[in-house]
Design a protein around this motif. Structure first.
Motif, short mmCIF file in Angstrom:
data_model
loop_
_atom_site.label_atom_id
_atom_site.label_comp_id
_atom_site.label_asym_id
_atom_site.label_seq_id
_atom_site.Cartn_x
_atom_site.Cartn_y
_atom_site.Cartn_z
N SER A 201 0.83 -1.22 0.00
CA SER A 201 0.00 0.00 0.00
C SER A 201 0.85 1.26 0.00
CB SER A 201 -0.93 0.01 1.22
OG SER A 201 -1.83 -1.07 1.19
N ILE A 202 1.93 1.22 0.78
CA ILE A 202 2.84 2.37 0.86
C ILE A 202 3.52 2.59 -0.50
CG2 ILE A 202 4.97 3.25 1.89
CD1 ILE A 202 4.13 1.80 4.48
N ILE A 203 3.96 1.50 -1.13
CA ILE A 203 4.63 1.60 -2.42
C ILE A 203 3.69 2.15 -3.49
CG2 ILE A 203 5.68 0.27 -4.30
CD1 ILE A 203 6.78 -1.63 -2.14
N VAL A 204 2.46 1.59 -3.55
CA VAL A 204 1.48 2.04 -4.54
C VAL A 204 1.13 3.50 -4.31
CG1 VAL A 204 -0.90 1.77 -5.34
CG2 VAL A 204 0.50 -0.25 -4.94
N ILE A 207 3.90 5.78 -5.48
CA ILE A 207 4.04 5.83 -6.93
C ILE A 207 2.88 6.56 -7.60
CG2 ILE A 207 4.10 4.41 -9.05
CD1 ILE A 207 5.57 2.27 -7.40
N LYS A 208 1.66 6.27 -7.14
CA LYS A 208 0.46 6.75 -7.84
C LYS A 208 -0.06 8.09 -7.34
CE LYS A 208 -1.38 4.88 -10.62
NZ LYS A 208 -1.19 4.93 -12.07
N THR A 209 0.19 8.45 -6.07
CA THR A 209 -0.35 9.70 -5.55
C THR A 209 0.47 10.88 -6.06
OG1 THR A 209 -1.05 8.57 -3.53
CG2 THR A 209 -0.97 10.98 -3.47
#
Length: 336
Positions: A201-204, A207-209
């Protein structure tokens, strides 16, 4: 959800009825999509109870619909006059979207329902395939099956629910079943999965935010010209412009009390209105000024903001220039 689980093995009493009617009524009025999903929870309890309690549940549901009817009936009737029924949010469950803009949603819509089935199997196996448990969770499992294989896209009412409420709904039950398994061996797997989910969740998110975007010259020019707008307006951006038109509509409404013929939700407008609105940009892009002006008049547009254009080279289609700042041009519709 807490109410359903609390009374899963308790008799239905007056306290349950009060909470059911209150919560279900509020959800029908404020969150129709979530109300549909909560109906499956109520169905779970209905299947689990004896006939006497089932009658009480039916009465509670009917009372909720009665109390919410002042809003629900006009909503249903007016939906026929809007684009609401033509807008199927479940169509977002599609791997073929251009630029994969909903790729993460589709990945979650596959992994979470599949995980629910796998974890539920371990949950029910630990309970020696208890028949009452299977009956209780049957509506959730059936809905999960329909969502996993995209059949919800073809089912009335369910096809109008966006993927996010489904995903959150099934994620809750996935976590619930996961933490309900008492196996010591499985407990280690649970914490490894939780740790993995947190890291993922932290990685996504990283990257996406998107980071905060500073206003550039074009954004400053648009914002500075908004106080000059005096009537219902429309914005037309040049191709390649990154400014977000809907954000300007919100900003202008909040800070300058300006109305627009556009907005955020196509669903609440009629199909005819949406069709005319879409023609405006198409007509202007293709130089059909007569059709462009005609459709502006149909929608009641009084002023047009062109942004991202060189104002001295702009094809105004006969509109009257009112103000300009850099690459932002404000024009007023000719009065008849």
């Amino acid at each position: 959800t807490a109410l359903i689980f609390k009374y899963k093995n308790q008799k239905i009493d007056i306290k349950f009825m009060v909470f059911l009617v209150t919560l279900y009524t509020l959800s029908l009025i404020s969150h129709p999509q979530e109300a549909v999903l909560s109906s499956f929870l109520i169905l779970c309890l209905f299947l689990h109870k004896n006939n006497k309690d089932r009658i009480k549940i039916i009465l509670g549901v009917l009372m909720s619909f009665l109390l919410s009817s002042f809003w629900l009936i006009p909503f249903i009737l007016s939906s026929k006059e809007t684009n609401l029924l033509n807008y199927q949010q479940s169509d977002l469950l599609n791997w073929l979207f251009s630029n994969n803009i909903y790729l993460l949603t589709n990945i979650a819509a596959f992994i979470i329902p599949l995980s629910l089935f796998i974890i539920f199997y371990s949950y029910i196996k630990e309970r020696v395939y208890n028949k009452k448990e299977l009956i209780f969770y049957a509506p959730i499992l059936i809905l999960n099956f329909l969502f996993l294989f995209k059949f919800v896209r073809f089912i009335p009412i369910l096809k109008h629910i966006s993927p996010d409420p489904y995903i959150a709904f099934f994620l809750f039950f996935t976590i619930f079943f996961l933490f309900s398994i008492k196996s010591v061996k499985f407990e280690k797997i649970i914490w490894l999965l939780v740790l993995g989910m947190v890291i993922l969740s932290i990685i996504v998110s990283a990257i996406k935010t998107p980071t905060f975007i500073e206003h550039k010259e074009l954004e400053k020019e648009v914002i500075s010209i908004l106080p000059s707008v005096e009537g219902k307006y429309l914005m037309i951006g040049n191709s390649g412009v990154t400014s977000y038109t809907k954000a300007y509509y919100s900003y202008a409404a909040i800070y300058h009390n300006i109305s627009t013929v556009s907005g955020w939700y196509n669903q609440i407008a009629s199909p005819e209105y949406i069709d005319t609105f879409r023609k405006i940009n198409n007509d202007y892009s293709n130089g059909r000024c007569e059709d462009f002006n005609k459709n502006l008049e149909i929608l009641g547009v009084e002023e047009v903001i062109f942004y991202g254009y060189e104002c001295d080279k702009l094809n105004s289609c006969g509109l009257n220039e009112k103000a300009s700042k850099g690459k932002v041009c404000l024009y007023r519709i000719n009065a008849n």
